[in-house]
Design an enzyme around this catalytic site. Sequence first.
Site, PDB file in Angstrom:
ATOM      1  N   ASP B 203       1.545  -4.333   2.199  1.00  0.00           N
ATOM      2  CA  ASP B 203       0.961  -3.890   0.924  1.00  0.00           C
ATOM      3  C   ASP B 203       0.762  -2.372   0.908  1.00  0.00           C
ATOM      4  OD1 ASP B 203      -0.645  -3.505  -1.312  1.00  0.00           O
ATOM      5  OD2 ASP B 203      -2.335  -4.692  -0.560  1.00  0.00           O
ATOM      6  N   HIS B 375      -7.380  -3.440  -1.661  1.00  0.00           N
ATOM      7  CA  HIS B 375      -6.197  -3.121  -0.853  1.00  0.00           C
ATOM      8  C   HIS B 375      -6.542  -2.220   0.324  1.00  0.00           C
ATOM      9  CE1 HIS B 375      -3.591  -4.825  -3.975  1.00  0.00           C
ATOM     10  NE2 HIS B 375      -4.495  -4.336  -4.807  1.00  0.00           N
TER      11      HIS B 375
END
Lengths: 560, 560
Positions: B203, B375
């Site tokens: 990610d 994130h």
Amino acid sequence: MTPEKLQTPPKLANGTLRIVPLGGLGEIGRNMTVFELNGKLLIVDCGVLFPEEEQPGVDLILPDFSYIEDRLDDVVGLVLTHGHEDHIGAVPYLLRQKEDIPIIGSKLTLALVEAKLAEHRLNAYTLTVREGDVEQLGQFECEFVAVNHSIPDALAVFIRTEAGTVLHTGDFKMDQLPLDGRITDLRHFAKLGEEGVDIYLSDSTNAHIPGFTTPEKEIGPTIDQVISKAQRRVIVASFASHIHRVQQVLHAAAAHGRKVAFVGRSMVRNMSIAKQLGYLEIPEGILIDLKKVDSLPDHKVVLMSTGSQGEPMAALSRMANGDHQIQVGEGDTVILASSLIPGNETGVYRVINGLMKLGADVVHKDNAKVHVSGHASAGELMYTYNILKPRNAMPVHGEHRHLIANGKLAEATGVDPEQVLLCEDGSVVDLREGKARKVGQVEAGYVYVDGSSVGEITDSELKDRRTLGEEGFISVVTVVNRQTGTIISGPDIHARGVAEEDEVFKNIKPKIAKALTEAIQDNKEHTTHQLQQIVRRTIGSWVSRKLRRKPMIVPVVVET
Amino acid sequence: MTPEKLQTPPKLANGTLRIVPLGGLGEIGRNMTVFELNGKLLIVDCGVLFPEEEQPGVDLILPDFSYIEDRLDDVVGLVLTHGHEDHIGAVPYLLRQKEDIPIIGSKLTLALVEAKLAEHRLNAYTLTVREGDVEQLGQFECEFVAVNHSIPDALAVFIRTEAGTVLHTGDFKMDQLPLDGRITDLRHFAKLGEEGVDIYLSDSTNAHIPGFTTPEKEIGPTIDQVISKAQRRVIVASFASHIHRVQQVLHAAAAHGRKVAFVGRSMVRNMSIAKQLGYLEIPEGILIDLKKVDSLPDHKVVLMSTGSQGEPMAALSRMANGDHQIQVGEGDTVILASSLIPGNETGVYRVINGLMKLGADVVHKDNAKVHVSGHASAGELMYTYNILKPRNAMPVHGEHRHLIANGKLAEATGVDPEQVLLCEDGSVVDLREGKARKVGQVEAGYVYVDGSSVGEITDSELKDRRTLGEEGFISVVTVVNRQTGTIISGPDIHARGVAEEDEVFKNIKPKIAKALTEAIQDNKEHTTHQLQQIVRRTIGSWVSRKLRRKPMIVPVVVET
């Protein structure tokens, strides 16, 4: 402003000062304030607002001049606090109505407004002032005060009248180490505070941000360091009016033996004005024409460009698209030395991604200290409230949330909460015997500049544009003969932005024809408009069901 | 993807693993990756991308399935890493092409995708997995690894094949103190690292942000404090999938004796699923139906709402407009407990200004710690690179700038720069003998969901919508008789979005008529299309000169 909210103010009594903000309260932009006393008017600033998504195709938004347009002969002067578009951009549109309104401002401000007026083929009747100057404009005695902002030569204006005194800051911050040494003159503020400030109009843009705005000088080392490490070309993008930012780039380029080319029309023009008037110091021999840049090795070049907001037609966006004479490539460094104005994120990040794909390193506010704001934060505003001790406070320049934040600072520093006036565009405030109060509300709607028209585009047209932009349109043209009860031609369907292939409509055409034929055969009394409505309903319900969309439908029935 | 950039990959040799990202590389959204081995396909995620200004009227953007659509019978499974729209939103559109593709995911992820499929009247063929599980999907052995994200029950997937191993993180961060105690399982990562990770897909969303993402738990005290001080109602807006954020609001409400009502369809639905499956702990008796809120005193109420991104139709926007059953007023407190997704600033600040105008206090990311990202920042990503020591790194989930930042972290932690693959949607990567390399590029364009159509709206239609939205259109209808060389009717001009008043066109109509008449009298050979072009040119140049605009022009010439 909905008409039902308007509330006619009482007739203005002699000896009362009336203050009417026509723009800048409820938005960041189109700043304009009207002061009225004994039948005469003084205007401070006359700027534009840049349109948003909800105003598609609009070029600019102006203040609504209708409150003053019958009284332009009574205007004793237009004071401009500084040279940014949101303070001077609407001047040509005001002067189109009366060209000889005297314009008062600092040297740089007037130079920028004169360049703008020349483009509109207008003459300027100007009076240059500097900090400390006092000018009698009708019954308004104006004293100018140095303030620091993200453009040099900004002025606040202190207005003495028989009804009381006003301090209007324009845009300002309190950088204690500005590049030109010209700070917001707190000693002058102190004197005005001792004399007595009846109402204080101050810049709210950063009132919601705690603490103090970082000094401009702290950006210098970042720019210097990036340029010192760069292996190939360095491209710096910034606002074309930010002379001190450009100055720092020039210093850094000189320190590392690089030449600088200005890129972009407004950058070239503004820097030429700034240099000529002595606001920009250009190291000997450092400038180079953009056309000659290719003759230098890459590590000897800095390009100072416009386009820091991702504007699609500006130099930097075209570089990111590979669509500019400057070909950005592997090893180039791009510095976005500017803020990111809310609403521009998509465009700016598109430019950053494009430049990085071409191989450039991109330095911007997310990863380095390359911008500071031009507006005073909460901490700075409190200094001004405490040194001025105004009797009334009227926050200006900001969206509602900014005005509220500024109002809270006024209260926190001792302004009577009753005397903190939260206003909006068109609010009418009267100052009398040291007390300000809201007494009415006048029209102050958006005036759109749209192509060659000013104020002609209507909200209904903008709504149509939004519908067209989201949904497209379908026009249906049918020629009928009412006598014979037959269709001569059509229905022809033209769709744009939706279902552009003809065959989509092959099943609905016979239904429209049938509905129309029945209508003209059954009832000879139908007007053309009614026939068109039959077409609209027939195709509209079909489109909504089949395509699940609501395009604009333009039914045209021609009778022969 | 322009066709000239496409580059057909070589035929896939047996024993080589091919990786093709169909979405999520070059954008934040529509994540989808296809793995291919010996003729069989495994898919990881199938999400949507939300449209921007440049795609007006578009509802959703899907990955382009054309690369796999002839081979859906060869798909051994669709692994979903977690339940966010950008990972599961396109599943119904894939399943419309083949309904019985097995879907593999955690309990919560499957519950959310099943609710979505039910709305599309599709059945789901599912396999529920949890961390630690190993499932053989054809020749792909999948091992699932717990990861922490802004929705519970997220999984990374480790794929063992004869060609090598892959770790795909999905979205993740490494909160060390998550509310549910379920951390990203670094011990599991360590074991996989020892076994050997040939290629690591991770990610990139926050790879450009230095340091570490703040723990979710640090928001709790802020929310608690705001609620404790609030005098009247508290309205909290957040993403409807952020179960832990809602959990913190429930705890704070309980601590201060307030009841909570869920507001907004997706909030009500998701919290019902989360509660039923045990992901949300609802303190006894704390929930109250929105309809009954008015029966409680204001200081006993918390409303948990959707609309944190300023979406015009969501509950919070309607409250800000005074257009919702909940009337926001003086003394109410609103908390925007969410990020501000770039591009949404205008809408969000409009909501904030509206709520403040109504008298509410608004707490949001600019003035309080009410959001943390879901994130991993750069610091966290480096931990994973160091513990995994992957042979190849292929950053996923991000715009180009994010992928580059993640690639730099891979290099910094020791991945051979040659083995850091910066890819884009449609890149074809082959893994063989521990080495990954790009071998081609396939079609992976945007597929638009637009009303009831999927993939039918064209870029040309979107361009037309942008033109219509910016400039409006003018249609000109004329009926001519070619035999007699005369105009039977018209020209009738219909304009929308520009110059809507009829009299604007009174001078140009005779000119159009003259041009057309001359054309049909002079030259009988003109096609209808040519006649229409004559109309277009005549009015087009007039409009451009007189109005300085470039509306779309639709000339219709009907011959009788």
